[in-house]
Design an enzyme around this catalytic site. Structure first.
Site, PDB file in Angstrom:
ATOM      1  CG  ASP A  30      48.824  83.471  53.042  1.00 58.45           C
ATOM      2  OD1 ASP A  30      49.148  83.070  51.560  1.00 58.45           O
ATOM      3  OD2 ASP A  30      48.051  82.579  53.353  1.00 58.45           O
ATOM      4  CG  ASP A  99      52.583 100.730  55.997  1.00 58.70           C
ATOM      5  OD1 ASP A  99      52.722 101.575  56.784  1.00 58.70           O
ATOM      6  OD2 ASP A  99      51.146 100.777  56.058  1.00 58.70           O
ATOM      7  CG  ASP A 200      50.988 104.650  60.618  1.00 60.95           C
ATOM      8  OD1 ASP A 200      50.262 104.465  59.910  1.00 60.95           O
ATOM      9  OD2 ASP A 200      50.723 104.373  61.672  1.00 60.95           O
ATOM     10  CD  GLU A 257      48.584 107.556  58.161  1.00 58.14           C
ATOM     11  OE1 GLU A 257      47.919 107.004  58.069  1.00 58.14           O
ATOM     12  OE2 GLU A 257      49.534 106.766  58.568  1.00 58.14           O
ATOM     13  CG  HIS A 332      45.014 100.748  55.192  1.00 57.34           C
ATOM     14  ND1 HIS A 332      46.313 101.353  55.196  1.00 57.34           N
ATOM     15  CD2 HIS A 332      45.490 100.623  56.811  1.00 57.34           C
ATOM     16  CE1 HIS A 332      46.683 101.680  55.804  1.00 57.34           C
ATOM     17  NE2 HIS A 332      46.207 101.516  57.402  1.00 57.34           N
ATOM     18  CG  ASP A 333      43.982 103.869  57.983  1.00 56.52           C
ATOM     19  OD1 ASP A 333      43.386 102.572  58.506  1.00 56.52           O
ATOM     20  OD2 ASP A 333      44.750 104.180  57.991  1.00 56.52           O
TER      21      ASP A 333
END
Length: 556
Positions: A30, A99, A200, A257, A332-333
């Site tokens: 968090d 993001d 993104d 991205e 993260h991907d």
């Protein structure tokens, strides 16, 4: 290149909030947990923190499905927590990059809830709706998460487009009202004090006019229409408009991205005179171990160093003086870099993690460190598909093993251990106490059992740790202008074991040498007598001899 901008010398650290630090014992990271750890990031030396989404979301795709752009997911905290995080970060001299996910929303977003009510609703045109064609989908596009990119809606008897999950309907950027709404939201976040945006899949926002069939994919080859849709007809017009309306009015950092781009595309998006973005993330080097059987990333192939060198060198050379590179190994991907491009065995994990760090950080561009990379966190081998949370992983398993029976369960688990996004999402390993210091309760995703030996607490006390190596690399970027401005020149491109390159400016040269194998190599590279060793992952220098995963950098 004109005057050096602050973001060209910066190093960015990506936080995946769900997995970073839990402060309230619910098993989920968090914002108060992030605040608690900001001094650690200041100590590491980074200048910018990129936060994966913290917005209101039903979490179908872990926050990349946003239901309200101006609210915080209660699991993560409140807007008051966000304000405190910005205040503490800025006090420490750290910037926060949000993001921005604006190719699609959640199907639970108010816009979509309105849009699906009827064809005359004012929000209908915020999304991409089409009539069936001969009783089927409007075209053959495939979702990046498997299956058709179209979902039929009984209420209005039309299909809506979703390039990702069916709970992530694509927005219609051809609608000026939608664009204005998004720009207003960006302005609102900048008014809150954020310092930039990571955008993104931003190059998917303009769809090919008339939505033609994608000639490249069939349902059988587990393809995706993402690359076909990328770089659509109005993309540059929309990004220039965004720049004019919002970005150009603030001294911020922006990165897009962009799947399916070439270096010439990159010069349009991130060219020094393009008035769009400052840099982009390209995927080319992250796809070099893709499946030879047409299964996309689902493979357990080992990459070939020559391929990696060719791709990274092309991006270094083509963009030099024209546009700006982003430098990254994982996010993260993507699976953990030391498991994928290095060697995560006990013997070589530390050496190969440092080697990979040095190889990337001496290139031209802005480096991105993904949480845990700086302590050498590794992929996780969870025993059963039931232990995974990632929608992409679960859908692929269902498609390839259960439905199509193209891959055996055992083989697919090998692919999952190699390629699943959950490899990057296991909780941050802070210490060797229960759950790695991430949470007091049951973590949302399994902690990697190797936290007993791989954790921040141990790394901070060991001067030879990967953490301290990253700290030095980040400091060198501030100290040596050549890392920012020097021209790149690869040496021995066809060498399948060693990656060597130079950075050259008017008065100085850097020579970067990295052995990508667990074997001793001997190589001779010309350097002057006065060459100084800048950094190395071994304690001594044996000249032309390169020990397993040895990396060293000379300046002369």
């Amino acid at each position: 290149m004109e005057k050096i901008q602050w973001w060209q010398k910066a190093v960015v650290y990506q936080i995946y909030p769900r997995s970073f630090q839990d402060s309230n014992g619910d098993g989920v990271g968090d914002i108060p947990g992030i605040i608690e750890r900001l001094p650690y990031l200041k100590d590491l030396g980074v200048q910018v923190i990129w936060l994966s989404p913290i917005y209101q979301s039903p979490n179908d795709d872990n926050g990349y499905d946003i239901s309200d752009y101006r609210e915080v997911l209660p699991e993560f905290g409140t807007m008051a927590d966000v304000q405190k995080m910005l205040e503490v970060a800025h006090h420490l001299g750290l910037k926060i990059m949000m993001d921005l996910v604006v190719n699609h929303t959640s199907d639970e977003h108010q816009w979509f809830q309105e849009s699906r009510k009827n064809k005359d609703n004012p929000y209908r045109n915020y999304y991409i709706w089409r009539d069936p064609v001969d009783g089927h989908e409007p075209n053959n596009w495939l979702s990046d998460f498997g299956g058709s990119a179209w979902e039929f809606d009984n209420n209005t008897q039309q299909y809506y487009l979703h390039l990702f999950s069916k709970k992530q309907p694509d927005l219609n950027w051809d609608n000026p009202d939608l664009r204005k709404n998004i720009y207003d939201t960006m302005k609102w976040w900048l008014d809150q004090g954020v310092d930039g945006f990571r955008m993104d899949v931003i190059n998917l926002i303009s769809k090919p006019s008339d939505l033609p069939n994608d000639p490249n994919v069939t349902l059988e080859n587990h393809g995706s229409s993402m690359d076909f849709v990328a770089n659509g007809p109005n993309i540059h017009e929309y990004l220039q408009e965004m720049n004019q309306e919002v970005l150009s009015k603030h001294d911020i950092i922006t990165v897009g991205e962009t799947p399916g781009v070439s270096t010439s595309d990159a010069m349009k998006y991130a060219g020094f005179d393009s008035h769009e973005l400052q840099m982009i993330f390209q995927f080319e080097h992250t796809e070099i171990d893709n499946s030879p059987e047409g299964l996309g990333k689902w493979s357990d192939e080992r990459f070939k160093l020559v391929d990696l060198k060719r791709i990274l060198s092309k991006w270094q050379n083509d963009l030099y003086g024209k546009a700006w590179n982003s430098l990254y190994w994982n996010n993260h991907d993507r699976p953990r870099v030391v498991s994928r491009f290095g060697n995560d065995s006990d013997e070589y994990r530390i050496l190969s993690a440092k080697m990979l760090a040095a190889t990337l950080h001496f290139m031209q561009g802005t480096p991105y460190i993904y949480q845990g990379e700086e302590i050498g966190m590794t992929n996780i081998d969870l025993p059963s598909i039931k232990d995974y949370q990632d929608i992409d992983t679960l859908n692929a398993y269902n498609d390839l093993v259960v439905q199509q029976k193209r891959v055996t369960a055992d083989k697919m688990m090998s692919y999952v251990h190699h390629s699943s996004r959950d490899n990057a999402r296991t909780p941050m390993q802070w210490d060797n106490i229960k759950n790695a210091g991430f949470t007091d309760s049951h973590p949302w995703l399994s902690v990697n059992p190797n936290y007993q030996t791989i954790n921040v607490a141990d790394a901070l006390t060991d001067q030879q740790s990967i953490f301290h190596f990253y700290q030095k690399l980040i400091a060198l970027r501030q100290e040596l202008p050549i890392i920012t401005t020097g021209k790149y020149e690869v040496l021995d491109l066809e060498d399948a074991s060693v990656y060597a390159y130079k950075r050259i400016d008017k008065n100085t040269q850097l020579l970067v040498i990295s052995n990508f194998t667990d074997q001793k190599q001997t190589r001779h590279y010309d350097r002057t007598q006065s060459a100084q060793l800048v950094i190395s992952n071994y304690s001594d220098d044996q000249g032309d001899v390169l020990r397993p995963y040895e990396s060293k950098v000379y300046m002369f």
